[in-house]
Design an enzyme around this catalytic site. Structure first.
Site, PDB file in Angstrom:
ATOM      1  N   GLU A   8     -28.087  26.308 -19.220  1.00  0.00           N
ATOM      2  CA  GLU A   8     -28.975  27.126 -20.044  1.00  0.00           C
ATOM      3  C   GLU A   8     -30.128  26.292 -20.596  1.00  0.00           C
ATOM      4  OE1 GLU A   8     -26.427  29.222 -22.833  1.00  0.00           O
ATOM      5  OE2 GLU A   8     -25.712  30.521 -21.210  1.00  0.00           O
ATOM      6  N   GLU A  61     -24.163  29.883  -9.629  1.00  0.00           N
ATOM      7  CA  GLU A  61     -24.260  30.137  -8.188  1.00  0.00           C
ATOM      8  C   GLU A  61     -25.529  29.530  -7.602  1.00  0.00           C
ATOM      9  OE1 GLU A  61     -23.621  32.213 -10.629  1.00  0.00           O
ATOM     10  OE2 GLU A  61     -22.488  33.973  -9.994  1.00  0.00           O
TER      11      GLU A  61
END
Ligand code: THU
Length: 119
Positions: free
Chosen positions: A34, A45
């Site tokens: 993040e 992913e």
């Protein structure tokens, strides 16, 4: 699950791990990373895909996604598009920390994908 432990998720506290297996059996892992801007956050992913592609992998057998949710966490829309680009209708294993798993194909999650066949 091990990749998930490296997640950098101080804002959502939602930790995700991913792993791609290529045609030679090599594993490329990712976790969500993040950012304080929120919008620059990268999902587990896509981290795994970008690592794999940058290491020269091109053919993939399976993708695993792990999160700590009772209802298994599927890849977000952006990740479905990026996975489709490099993995096509690949086998996807969704799992949680309790060992619950579901195996399905990316095409089930992402029908009528836009891809290079349209260009
Ligand atoms: N996230 C992933 O890494 N993969 C998914 O499949 C769903 C969402 C991350 C992005 C963000 O860091 C957090 O989970 C909450 O959306």
């Amino acid at each position: 699950m091990r990749a998930r432990e490296n997640a950098h998720a101080p804002f959502s506290h939602f930790r995700v791990g991913a792993a791609l297996e290529d045609a030679e059996g090599r594993i490329y892992t990712g976790c969500n990373v993040e950012n304080a801007t929120y919008g620059l956050t990268m999902c587990a992913e896509r981290v795994a895909v970008l690592k794999a592609i940058s290491e020269g992998a091109r053919k993939f057998r399976r993708v695993a996604v792990v999160a700590d949710t009772e209802t298994l966490t599927p890849p977000c829309g952006a990740c479905r598009q990026v996975l489709w680009e490099f993995c096509g209708d690949v086998e996807m294993v969704l799992a949680n920390l309790g060992g619950k798993t579901e195996t399905l194909r990316l095409g089930t999650l992402f029908p009528r994908a836009f891809d290079t066949s349209f260009l």
